[in-house]
Scaffold this motif. Structure first.
Motif, PDB file in Angstrom:
ATOM      1  N   TRP A 293     -22.090  41.672   6.851  1.00  0.00           N
ATOM      2  CA  TRP A 293     -22.582  41.345   5.507  1.00  0.00           C
ATOM      3  C   TRP A 293     -23.688  40.287   5.502  1.00  0.00           C
ATOM      4  N   GLU A 315     -24.771  43.388   3.192  1.00  0.00           N
ATOM      5  CA  GLU A 315     -23.828  44.500   3.074  1.00  0.00           C
ATOM      6  C   GLU A 315     -24.421  45.520   2.102  1.00  0.00           C
ATOM      7  N   PRO A 316     -24.442  46.806   2.443  1.00  0.00           N
ATOM      8  CA  PRO A 316     -25.138  47.802   1.611  1.00  0.00           C
ATOM      9  C   PRO A 316     -24.767  47.748   0.137  1.00  0.00           C
ATOM     10  N   LEU A 317     -23.489  47.631  -0.179  1.00  0.00           N
ATOM     11  CA  LEU A 317     -23.085  47.648  -1.576  1.00  0.00           C
ATOM     12  C   LEU A 317     -23.639  46.452  -2.335  1.00  0.00           C
ATOM     13  N   ALA A 319     -26.105  44.365  -1.161  1.00  0.00           N
ATOM     14  CA  ALA A 319     -27.553  44.274  -0.997  1.00  0.00           C
ATOM     15  C   ALA A 319     -28.279  45.102  -2.050  1.00  0.00           C
ATOM     16  N   GLY A 320     -27.637  46.180  -2.494  1.00  0.00           N
ATOM     17  CA  GLY A 320     -28.259  47.026  -3.503  1.00  0.00           C
ATOM     18  C   GLY A 320     -27.929  46.619  -4.923  1.00  0.00           C
ATOM     19  N   ALA A 321     -27.143  45.563  -5.082  1.00  0.00           N
ATOM     20  CA  ALA A 321     -26.745  45.118  -6.411  1.00  0.00           C
ATOM     21  C   ALA A 321     -27.860  44.310  -7.069  1.00  0.00           C
ATOM     22  N   ASP A 322     -27.683  44.071  -8.338  1.00  0.00           N
ATOM     23  CA  ASP A 322     -28.614  43.227  -9.073  1.00  0.00           C
ATOM     24  C   ASP A 322     -28.570  41.807  -8.517  1.00  0.00           C
ATOM     25  N   GLU A 323     -29.697  41.091  -8.553  1.00  0.00           N
ATOM     26  CA  GLU A 323     -29.742  39.731  -8.017  1.00  0.00           C
ATOM     27  C   GLU A 323     -28.732  38.820  -8.707  1.00  0.00           C
ATOM     28  N   ARG A 326     -25.518  39.027  -6.789  1.00  0.00           N
ATOM     29  CA  ARG A 326     -25.578  38.278  -5.533  1.00  0.00           C
ATOM     30  C   ARG A 326     -25.502  36.778  -5.790  1.00  0.00           C
ATOM     31  N   SER A 393     -20.052  44.906  -9.109  1.00  0.00           N
ATOM     32  CA  SER A 393     -20.597  45.540  -7.915  1.00  0.00           C
ATOM     33  C   SER A 393     -19.695  46.702  -7.508  1.00  0.00           C
TER      34      SER A 393
END
Length: 393
Positions: A293, A315-317, A319-323, A326, A393
């Motif tokens: 991750w 982590e793909p899930l 990393a592709g989420a909205d900032e 994160r 997420s």
């Protein structure tokens, strides 16, 4: 992902802030018992303590002949601004910026000094600009190590030996942790509270003979505030290189810096301080390499910092989420780590991609880095689960 078991072993010293940084191992307030408090810094004894800080800095760094060191106001920021205001102007200027502080120098060169002949070389977080495009017939401004991005220059080989302009290097997050060829640097700045874990308020300004020649022969067209002025009428204030400061320093902070310098000397000097930072960062990067991750923000391995290691969520899930997701995970991780007393002040710098930033400089113990790593996995799993539960997420 499988939820890690909560670790039991904690770092003995959970201080991983990238500034002010951890004190040297074994430090207690007793180290300041000999401070010249209640006395003037202009007294013979006060000047001697300040002169000693300059002399020991010169010796520890093994600076080339003719290089001069001064204690100046305003930490590293004050030192770098002082150099800009006193020395820039007679040549065109190239400014390299790939982190927040490099962009601060760029802003001041553009908006405050209004330099007419200025070229900028910028890069997004995680990258360096193309160093091959720099023109050393001009003055060149750069940070050796981008504190906020964890991206450093790999060496000084890109700097021309036969340069006509001056090189200005903000080295506050690199000194005592990187091999720096000082012969390639004309203006170098750093602060007490970074690599050696001293206290704040003052910075250090190192000038090469070429920079001193510029200072002696050139007067800028803009007004220079007294707090920044390194000259009086037509002469350099040479006594600033002998411990006569431009404003009143804290003698407690001076004593603390002397203590840090003595510790660095006792453990083996510059080679030892660099080796400690390399061991610390290696332990962290080895863990990152195995992580599913976490990834370094610095893309090119040769440019990855040995001090301020910036980590992004990969982590793909997530990393592709909205900032904003994160950021929520980052804040929850930071809260958990702080509440458990295992790591303080490890959030990514504001404006950088959400993640963590861990100081691995010479005052950190490698065993504390190793003890911290399982806590990262635990805190990430907890924070990610909380975000998932909240439907983010």
């Amino acid at each position: 992902m499988q939820k890690p078991v909560k670790p039991k072993t904690k770092p003995e010293r959970p201080f991983f802030s990238s500034g002010p940084c951890a004190k040297r191992p074994g430090w207690t307030p007793d180290a300041l018992s000999g401070a010249l408090v209640g006395r003037s810094h202009r007294s013979a004894e006060g000047r001697e303590r300040l002169r000693l800080a300059i002399t020991r800095t010169h010796e520890l760094l093994r600076l080339p002949p003719g290089y001069q060191v001064a204690i100046v106001p305003g930490s590293d920021t004050g030192a770098f601004e002082m150099a800009m205001w006193n020395l820039l102007g007679p040549r065109g200027v190239d400014v390299l910026a790939w982190d927040v502080f490099g962009r601060n120098w760029l802003r001041d060169a553009t908006a405050e000094l209004k330099l007419p002949d200025l070229r900028t070389f910028e890069a997004e977080a995680g990258h360096l600009p193309d160093l091959g495009n720099v023109d050393f017939a001009r003055d060149v401004l750069f940070t050796w190590n981008g504190t906020t991005t964890g991206v450093r220059v790999p060496d000084a080989e890109w700097i021309a030996d036969d340069r006509e302009g001056l090189t200005f290097c903000d080295a506050t997050s690199a000194l005592f942790a990187e091999h720096i060829d000082f012969r390639k640097i004309d203006v170098l700045t750093f602060s007490w509270q970074k690599a050696l874990g001293g206290e704040g308020a003052h910075g250090m300004l190192v000038l090469s003979p070429r920079a001193l020649d510029r200072l002696a022969s050139y007067r800028p067209p803009w007004p220079v505030p007294k707090l920044f002025r390194l000259w009086n009428s037509d002469s350099i204030l040479y006594d600033v290189f002998e411990g006569v400061t431009l404003n009143t320093p804290s003698m407690l902070c001076v004593e603390d810096y002397l203590d840090a310098l003595a510790w660095a000397h006792e453990i083996g000097g510059l080679n030892a301080t660099i080796a400690r930072a390399a061991a610390n960062s290696a332990a962290l990067y080895d863990w990152i390499e195995r992580s599913d991750w976490a990834k370094p923000l610095a893309v090119d391995q040769s440019t990855r910092s040995h001090t301020s290691v910036a980590i992004r969520f990969a982590e793909p899930l997530l990393a592709g989420a909205d900032e904003s997701v994160r950021l929520d995970v980052m804040r929850e991780m930071v809260r958990l780590l702080q509440d458990e007393g295992v790591a303080f002040d490890v959030a990514a710098y504001r404006g950088m991609p959400a993640g963590l930033r861990i100081w691995c400089g010479t005052t950190i113990e490698t065993r504390d880095i190793v003890a911290l790593l399982p806590w990262f996995d635990w805190a990430y799993a907890e924070a990610r689960a909380a975000a998932t539960k909240a439907g983010k997420s």
